[in-house]
Scaffold this active site. Structure first.
Site, PDB file in Angstrom:
ATOM      1  N   ASN A 181     -29.234  61.797 -45.643  1.00  0.00           N
ATOM      2  CA  ASN A 181     -28.745  60.975 -44.539  1.00  0.00           C
ATOM      3  C   ASN A 181     -29.947  60.462 -43.757  1.00  0.00           C
ATOM      4  OD1 ASN A 181     -25.650  61.326 -44.525  1.00  0.00           O
ATOM      5  ND2 ASN A 181     -26.425  63.421 -44.761  1.00  0.00           N
ATOM      6  N   GLU A 182     -30.356  59.259 -44.071  1.00  0.00           N
ATOM      7  CA  GLU A 182     -31.548  58.674 -43.483  1.00  0.00           C
ATOM      8  C   GLU A 182     -31.295  58.226 -42.040  1.00  0.00           C
ATOM      9  OE1 GLU A 182     -34.172  59.085 -44.948  1.00  0.00           O
ATOM     10  OE2 GLU A 182     -34.145  58.584 -47.074  1.00  0.00           O
TER      11      GLU A 182
END
Length: 657
Positions: A181-182
């Site tokens: 999850n950037e």
């Protein structure tokens, strides 16, 4: 908002569910918004996490239920899995009731690929314990693109059908990502295909042989998927993670740092080592969160912190500055600001020397090194073949110019950091040269011909053959010799140690072994140095620098009772990644502009490490640029504190064994 850093169980201060041995550092009140356990090292921290997981598994077994685990990959959880495997083998910990779901997988990715998380989990855990084959799940990197959305829904459904995650294990990326999850990921996101941030790809590029070969996408559980777990434990090791850890724990909840979302979880915990915790307020300025013992080390730390925070030279700090910034206790103990300022200023002044081997015929009372013997035997340990010149090239040159007998121990071959096309060019040259001049050496010809053939057809997932690794090692050896000639030491003073732990052909190394330690001991006994320099860069506690330092320290401990070791001092330098904190520095070697340029030219001797090296990491600068900016930064800090202005400085801390 503040939280208690530890939940204690009993008068002995043991953390509930955690073993007392090697327990976390305690602090009464912190600035952290998530409970945080700080351990002295990653090994003890990993052991604590493994024991919590084991207790969960056992408690579920007693209830006749499944333990549903969310698992992570990467370097951070490796030691956790190793401890779980040990408990399975030695303590009978069974995984028969365990169901697991991994966070993520690169996309596209074949499950048997060297870089596959399927393969990682089987090699690190699944194949080594008794978990039933159908009980572990990893996102499928082979599904068609138009099937990823449906696969993601089914993955979430399987977690829900299992009763939800009882425990989620996390690492953290340098940009704050959890899973994949950037930054920008929303708090309500679920399992999906994610484009990877460039910094994430750069950090992973060492596993893929360079950035161009690194996947651009991954399938990842979402932030909401993670937050739905009943318990979440995030682990982080090394000083490279320190800034993002500080932001996640002490900053605001923001999509720019997805790990900060854990502030909203009712049962989350950060488990980190001292290096990863170094930017937290309770570590950087502990007097702001609790009472401290004002010994000399703490005084230096506080005064330099105050000077830099207020952007005032030390000698201009006032009583009010101390009182307004939580340091009134120091004033009460030590007197007025003037006296404290003079004391700390003088201590910093005395760390600066242009004579790293000691100045002959000089009063060394206030110098960091001894004047005698005037000409010392110096042994520089270089983890890779270029760390000597990158990290302490100016000092290296000073030691040679000032008449010391300088030796370099190149601890590893550094062969995995040579690009394939560079090795192929080298192999082709040898083959063509031998052919041109009719040099008949069947064994040598076979080595280079086989290597060239392999490199021309090499697949991304293939590990280099022994022949290719040999050629790449030769390239780096030649560059190291060129540096030694440039600095001015005889080639026989360059010792190529080829420590066995390194020679796997992959980024993952073997654990430090007895053979590695013995090689270091043998060289120390051969040289009988009065000075040892070793790399103290702990940015990656699982990295080559840390293993090499462990080998040096163990060797020194075993040899410390030898007569020649009674007069041997060990100095620790840092690599190209970070520098010692200013209050820690015990010797600072200044460099003039000409000396900085000479160091740069020495680094240039390592041509295979220029112009886009294999393992560049997230820092796009070349090594000479990193080193110069770091050395100039150290000199600038001294200047900001009110000391003399130098072009650059290399810094050292003495290890008193």
């Amino acid at each position: 908002m503040t939280t208690e850093s530890l939940v204690l169980n009993g008068s002995d201060g043991q953390v509930a569910g955690y073993p007392p041995a090697g327990g976390p550092i305690q602090s009464a009140i912190t600035y952290e918004k998530i409970p945080t356990h700080i351990y002295a090292d990653a090994k003890n921290a990993s052991r604590a996490v493994a024991h919590e997981i084991a207790e969960l598994i056992r408690s579920k077994q007693r209830e006749g239920k499944q333990a549903v685990l969310g698992l992570a990959t990467g370097s951070s959880p490796k030691t956790v899995y190793a401890e779980l495997v040990r408990m399975h083998r030695e303590e009978g910990l069974s995984f028969q009731n365990v169901v697991s779901f991994n966070l993520d997988e690169y996309y596209p990715m074949e499950p048997d690929s060297v870089q596959s998380y399927w393969r990682f989990m089987r090699e690190q855990l699944f194949d080594l314990v008794d978990i039933p084959t159908g009980n572990y799940h990893v996102p499928d990197g082979t599904v068609r693109t138009d099937e990823v959305a449906e696969f993601s829904k089914q993955y979430e459904a399987k977690i829900e059908a299992a009763g939800g995650l009882d425990f989620q294990l996390l690492g953290i990326g340098g940009n704050g990502h959890i899973g994949f999850n950037e930054p920008g990921s929303l708090i309500n996101s679920h399992t999906r295909l994610m484009m990877l941030d460039n910094s994430t790809r750069a950090a992973a590029s060492s596993d893929f042989g360079g950035l161009p070969k690194t996947p651009r996408k991954a399938i990842t559980m979402g932030v909401a998927s993670i937050l739905n777990a009943k318990r979440v434990v995030l682990m982080a090791w090394g000083e490279r993670k320190a800034p993002v850890i500080q932001e996640a724990l002490e900053g605001v909840v923001t999509e720019l740092n997805p790990a900060s979302y854990l502030q909203t979880h009712p049962n989350a915990l950060f488990v980190i080592d001292e290096a990863a915790a170094s930017q937290l307020t309770r570590m950087k300025a502990p007097w702001l969160v609790d009472s401290v013992v004002w010994d000399n080390s703490m005084k230096k730390k506080a005064v330099t912190y105050l000077s830099l925070a207020l952007n005032k030279p030390i000698l201009k700090l006032t009583d009010r500055d101390y009182n307004d910034n939580g340091m009134s206790d120091l004033l009460a103990l030590s007197g007025q600001a003037y006296d404290i300022n003079i004391d700390v200023f003088n201590q910093l002044q005395h760390t600066i020397t242009g004579w790293p081997g000691g100045k002959p015929n000089a009063d060394d009372t206030n110098r960091p090194e001894r004047a005698k013997p005037a000409h010392k035997r110096c042994l520089i340990f270089s983890p890779h073949p270029d760390d000597d010149i990158i990290s302490m090239g100016g000092t290296f040159q000073r030691l040679v110019d000032q008449g010391h007998d300088v030796h370099v121990g190149y601890q590893t071959s550094g062969n995995i950091a040579v690009a394939d096309d560079e090795a192929l060019r080298f192999a082709d040259f040898v083959v063509d040269f031998n052919s041109k001049f009719g040099i008949d050496s069947p064994e040598a010809s076979r080595i280079f011909e086989d290597a060239a053939e392999f490199l021309r057809d090499k697949k991304d997932s293939e590990v280099d053959t022994p022949e290719v690794r040999y050629i790449k090692g030769l390239i780096r050896m030649g560059e190291a010799k060129a540096t030694c000639r440039f600095v001015g030491i005889p080639i026989e003073n360059a010792h190529f140690m080829n420590m066995p732990f390194y020679e796997t052909g992959t980024v993952a190394k073997k654990p430090l072994g007895e053979a590695d330690v013995q090689i270091v001991m043998d060289l120390i006994e051969e040289i009988k140095p009065q000075q040892i320099y070793a790399a103290g860069d702990l940015a990656d506690p699982h990295g080559t620098h840390k293993v090499c330092l462990d080998a040096v320290m163990e060797a020194v401990r075993r040899l410390k009772d030898k007569d020649f070791m009674q007069d041997c001092w060990v100095w620790l330098y840092r690599g190209a990644w970070a520098e010692w904190d200013i209050h820690e520095i015990e010797m600072a070697v200044p460099m003039s502009p000409d000396q900085v340029m000479k160091k740069r030219l020495g680094i240039f001797k390592h041509q295979s490490q220029k112009d886009g090296v294999v393992y560049q990491g997230t820092d796009a600068r070349e090594f000479w640029q990193r080193a110069e900016e770091r050395n100039r930064g150290t000199a600038a800090l001294y200047n900001r504190l009110g000391l003399a202005e130098y072009e650059a400085m290399e810094a050292y801390v003495r290890w008193k064994y």
